[in-house]
Design a protein around this motif. Structure first.
Motif, mmCIF file in Angstrom:
data_model
loop_
_atom_site.group_PDB
_atom_site.id
_atom_site.type_symbol
_atom_site.label_atom_id
_atom_site.label_comp_id
_atom_site.label_asym_id
_atom_site.label_seq_id
_atom_site.Cartn_x
_atom_site.Cartn_y
_atom_site.Cartn_z
ATOM 1 N N ASP A 381 0.861 -1.183 0.000
ATOM 2 C CA ASP A 381 0.000 0.000 0.000
ATOM 3 C C ASP A 381 0.898 1.234 0.000
ATOM 4 O OD1 ASP A 381 -1.601 2.204 0.753
ATOM 5 O OD2 ASP A 381 -2.923 0.955 1.964
ATOM 6 N N PRO A 382 0.736 2.167 -0.946
ATOM 7 C CA PRO A 382 1.599 3.360 -1.014
ATOM 8 C C PRO A 382 1.608 4.182 0.272
ATOM 9 C CG PRO A 382 0.288 3.154 -3.016
ATOM 10 C CD PRO A 382 -0.231 2.121 -2.067
ATOM 11 N N ALA A 383 0.579 4.022 1.105
ATOM 12 C CA ALA A 383 0.551 4.775 2.354
ATOM 13 C C ALA A 383 1.748 4.441 3.245
ATOM 14 C CB ALA A 383 -0.749 4.496 3.104
ATOM 15 N N PHE A 384 2.214 3.198 3.211
ATOM 16 C CA PHE A 384 3.340 2.822 4.060
ATOM 17 C C PHE A 384 4.604 3.560 3.637
ATOM 18 C CE2 PHE A 384 0.409 -0.484 5.177
ATOM 19 C CZ PHE A 384 0.728 -0.812 6.478
ATOM 20 N N ALA A 385 4.841 3.675 2.344
ATOM 21 C CA ALA A 385 6.003 4.421 1.868
ATOM 22 C C ALA A 385 5.868 5.902 2.216
ATOM 23 C CB ALA A 385 6.164 4.245 0.360
ATOM 24 N N ALA A 386 4.648 6.443 2.115
ATOM 25 C CA ALA A 386 4.438 7.856 2.432
ATOM 26 C C ALA A 386 4.685 8.123 3.914
ATOM 27 C CB ALA A 386 3.016 8.259 2.044
ATOM 28 N N VAL A 387 4.189 7.224 4.787
ATOM 29 C CA VAL A 387 4.417 7.387 6.222
ATOM 30 C C VAL A 387 5.894 7.232 6.549
ATOM 31 C CG1 VAL A 387 3.933 6.389 8.497
ATOM 32 C CG2 VAL A 387 2.084 6.674 6.828
ATOM 33 N N ARG A 388 6.547 6.292 5.898
ATOM 34 C CA ARG A 388 7.979 6.080 6.133
ATOM 35 C C ARG A 388 8.782 7.331 5.801
ATOM 36 N NH1 ARG A 388 11.112 0.665 3.906
ATOM 37 N NH2 ARG A 388 12.528 0.502 5.683
ATOM 38 N N LYS A 389 8.461 7.983 4.673
ATOM 39 C CA LYS A 389 9.173 9.203 4.292
ATOM 40 C C LYS A 389 8.874 10.338 5.271
ATOM 41 C CE LYS A 389 10.019 12.493 0.576
ATOM 42 N NZ LYS A 389 9.978 13.637 1.520
ATOM 43 N N ALA A 390 7.601 10.454 5.684
ATOM 44 C CA ALA A 390 7.236 11.523 6.613
ATOM 45 C C ALA A 390 7.993 11.381 7.930
ATOM 46 C CB ALA A 390 5.727 11.498 6.853
ATOM 47 N N LEU A 391 8.094 10.170 8.439
ATOM 48 C CA LEU A 391 8.837 9.952 9.682
ATOM 49 C C LEU A 391 10.325 10.240 9.502
ATOM 50 C CD1 LEU A 391 7.105 6.666 10.880
ATOM 51 C CD2 LEU A 391 6.969 8.895 11.996
ATOM 52 N N GLY A 392 10.870 9.830 8.366
ATOM 53 C CA GLY A 392 12.279 10.107 8.106
ATOM 54 C C GLY A 392 12.566 11.595 8.031
ATOM 55 N N ASP A 393 11.649 12.348 7.427
ATOM 56 C CA ASP A 393 11.830 13.801 7.342
ATOM 57 C C ASP A 393 11.860 14.441 8.727
ATOM 58 O OD1 ASP A 393 11.889 13.659 4.588
ATOM 59 O OD2 ASP A 393 9.792 14.272 4.321
ATOM 60 N N GLU A 394 11.087 13.915 9.653
ATOM 61 C CA GLU A 394 11.037 14.500 10.994
ATOM 62 C C GLU A 394 12.208 14.073 11.859
ATOM 63 O OE1 GLU A 394 10.200 16.605 14.275
ATOM 64 O OE2 GLU A 394 9.222 16.834 12.313
ATOM 65 N N TRP A 395 12.582 12.805 11.813
ATOM 66 C CA TRP A 395 13.568 12.275 12.744
ATOM 67 C C TRP A 395 14.981 12.238 12.180
ATOM 68 C CZ3 TRP A 395 12.386 11.003 17.798
ATOM 69 C CH2 TRP A 395 11.033 11.041 18.130
ATOM 70 N N GLY A 396 15.132 12.495 10.876
ATOM 71 C CA GLY A 396 16.466 12.511 10.280
ATOM 72 C C GLY A 396 17.043 11.138 10.023
ATOM 73 N N GLN A 397 16.237 10.095 10.186
ATOM 74 C CA GLN A 397 16.650 8.727 9.878
ATOM 75 C C GLN A 397 15.472 8.027 9.211
ATOM 76 O OE1 GLN A 397 18.954 6.437 12.919
ATOM 77 N NE2 GLN A 397 18.132 7.959 14.318
ATOM 78 N N GLU A 398 15.776 7.165 8.248
ATOM 79 C CA GLU A 398 14.696 6.432 7.606
ATOM 80 C C GLU A 398 13.992 5.547 8.626
ATOM 81 O OE1 GLU A 398 14.142 4.014 3.500
ATOM 82 O OE2 GLU A 398 15.551 3.102 4.917
ATOM 83 N N ALA A 399 12.675 5.551 8.594
ATOM 84 C CA ALA A 399 11.908 4.698 9.499
ATOM 85 C C ALA A 399 12.136 3.235 9.154
ATOM 86 C CB ALA A 399 10.424 5.036 9.411
ATOM 87 N N ALA A 400 12.294 2.426 10.181
ATOM 88 C CA ALA A 400 12.486 0.988 9.991
ATOM 89 C C ALA A 400 11.132 0.285 9.953
ATOM 90 C CB ALA A 400 13.331 0.429 11.128
ATOM 91 N N PHE A 401 10.997 -0.668 9.038
ATOM 92 C CA PHE A 401 9.868 -1.592 9.083
ATOM 93 C C PHE A 401 10.254 -2.708 10.046
ATOM 94 C CE2 PHE A 401 7.969 -0.779 4.575
ATOM 95 C CZ PHE A 401 7.396 0.395 5.037
ATOM 96 N N ILE A 402 9.536 -2.826 11.145
ATOM 97 C CA ILE A 402 9.916 -3.789 12.168
ATOM 98 C C ILE A 402 8.741 -4.701 12.498
ATOM 99 C CG2 ILE A 402 11.589 -2.165 13.133
ATOM 100 C CD1 ILE A 402 9.654 -1.780 15.521
#
Length: 461
Positions: A381-402
């Motif tokens: 679902d493209p939403a997961f990639a969009a959320v991952r990018k949004a989190l990375g933009d805020e925290w300065g690290q790519e969000a991990a899928f865990i």
């Protein structure tokens, strides 16, 4: 789509309003909404009403809905969005016992300066009131800048999560048409390794069983009956010991049916996380990982099923010594499930396993303690990639899928009852002491959590 200028204005609004947001959270935390204690039923309702009023004040159509137990809070924004989103959190909290281990009263919140930064100290600060308020504050800032809320937001805020959610599944079924959305957002999770944002994409399921084996009609003198009469503790110990083989695999027939190997790209992501089992075990006084031979540590806690003995009792356990053959022995056993394992099949296999060890003079009784399947999200679902990018933009690290070694049954309920996947994003840290005395939530987690939800909303709008 929200442009960068508007998003910056929302983020600035959150930064400027942080102290006011903390004051609101402190007021919320003062309400002792302990759902397991009947004496606090009024406080649980008061917390629900507090949330309803806060949400109504920023433009939601918000109501408190009664259930056979504690109430639900339901809130909706105006219709018209391209993709309805359901946000879930819980406003009830764990009991505070033992009270003597708290440094201050658990429902008198305080913001403390610590060597690691400012923290909010109170019961429920991290689990889940502080987390829940991160998206409420994001909605507030959005409304302040846009003049209205994002369309087609649904909030489901529960008051029984810490007491097993007995009213949740019936409520979801009865109100499915009202609650169904394209995707659920769940805030009750953690950062990975304290600094890296994470999206939980799979959760283990759970089967709980209590087993009681009985033999003689009374405790027996071991000198008179030892070696002659059946000993329930011995029978139970033999059955439990045989649950695993020497390689750490569970021996129940069909146990691994439906257990999938992680995809190659996900395995590579997990390998890159730098998880050190010895370091994690060292925090609790251990050093050597156990489990299935040949599996990497993260795989064992996220993607492999388990069988664990959680409690065992029988015979004389008081001071001194008493030489008896006990009349009965008990154990509590849990299974964490992954992939497509079926809870009912696992339960039946365990019961058959125990019965296979019973001598003629013994009987067995089983008590069910919950069961839920694992949940695996469709990250295509493209939403997961969009959320991952949004989190990375805020925290300065790519969000991990865990993955998660634990179980969050609501994610499975959303999938099976409402037919939708969940994005599980939270900002707790592993030292937040949830369910323990002196629970806390970092002010940085609260502030950046709200900013993260604002970015996620912008990415999905």
């Amino acid at each position: 789509m929200v442009n960068d200028t508007t998003l910056d204005a929302i983020l600035n609004r959150l930064d400027q309003g942080l102290e006011a947001a903390l004051n609101r959270l402190v007021a919320f935390l003062r309400i002792p909404s302990i759902s397991t204690d009947p004496a606090h039923a009024g406080d649980v309702r008061r917390a629900a009403e507090w949330l309803r009023d806060e949400l109504a004040g920023i433009g939601f159509d918000a109501t408190v809905r009664d259930t056979p137990g504690h109430p639900m809070v339901i809130a909706r924004s105006q219709p018209g969005g391209a993709r309805p989103l359901l946000f879930y959190g819980h406003y009830d909290v764990q009991p505070v016992d033992p009270l003597s281990l708290w440094d201050r009263p658990p429902f008198e919140p305080v913001i403390e300066d610590t060597p690691a930064g400012r923290v909010i100290r109170a019961r429920g600060a991290s689990d889940d009131k502080g987390q829940l308020m991160t998206f409420v504050e994001a909605f507030r800032a959005w409304r302040d800048i846009h003049g209205e809320l994002p369309p087609d937001l649904i909030l489901l805020l529960e008051g029984e999560e810490e007491s097993g959610s007995p009213s949740l599944q019936p409520f979801l079924r009865e109100n499915a048409a009202e609650l169904r959305a394209s995707l659920a957002m769940i805030c009750d999770t953690e950062l990975f390794a304290n600094a890296r944002p994470a999206i939980v994409t799979q959760l283990r399921g759970l089967v709980g069983e209590e087993v009681i084996i009985r033999a003689a009609d009374r405790d027996l003198h071991s000198g008179m009956f030892g070696g002659l009469a059946a000993n329930p503790i011995t029978v139970l110990a033999q059955a439990l010991a045989a649950l695993k083989d020497d390689a750490g695999r569970v021996t129940l027939p069909g146990f691994y049916d439906g257990v999938d190997e992680p995809p190659a790209d996900l395995r590579r992501d997990w390998e890159s996380l730098g998880f050190e089992a010895a370091e994690v075990l060292g925090r609790v006084g251990l050093s050597h990982p156990v489990g299935e031979r040949g599996r990497m540590p993260l795989e064992m806690v996220w993607n492999r099923p388990t069988a664990e003995i959680n409690g065992i009792s029988g015979g004389y356990t008081g001071d001194g010594f008493k030489t008896v053959l006990p009349a009965e022995a008990r154990a509590k056993v849990s299974f964490r499930l992954t992939g497509r394992q079926e809870p009912d099949s696992i339960r039946a296999a365990f019961r058959d396993h125990v019965r296979g060890f019973l001598p003629p003079d013994c009987t067995v009784e089983f008590h069910e303690h919950g069961g839920s399947p694992a949940s695996v999200m469709d990250t295509s679902d493209p939403a997961f990639a969009a959320v991952r990018k949004a989190l990375g933009d805020e925290w300065g690290q790519e969000a991990a899928f865990i993955g998660s070694g634990g179980s969050i049954p609501i994610a499975g309920d959303f999938k099976t009852i409402l037919g939708m996947d969940s994005v599980l994003v939270g900002f707790a840290r592993d030292d937040d002491r949830i369910h323990s005395p002196n629970e806390k939530y970092d002010v940085d987690s609260f502030a950046k959590g709200a900013r993260s939800w604002a970015r996620i909303l912008a990415a999905l709008r």
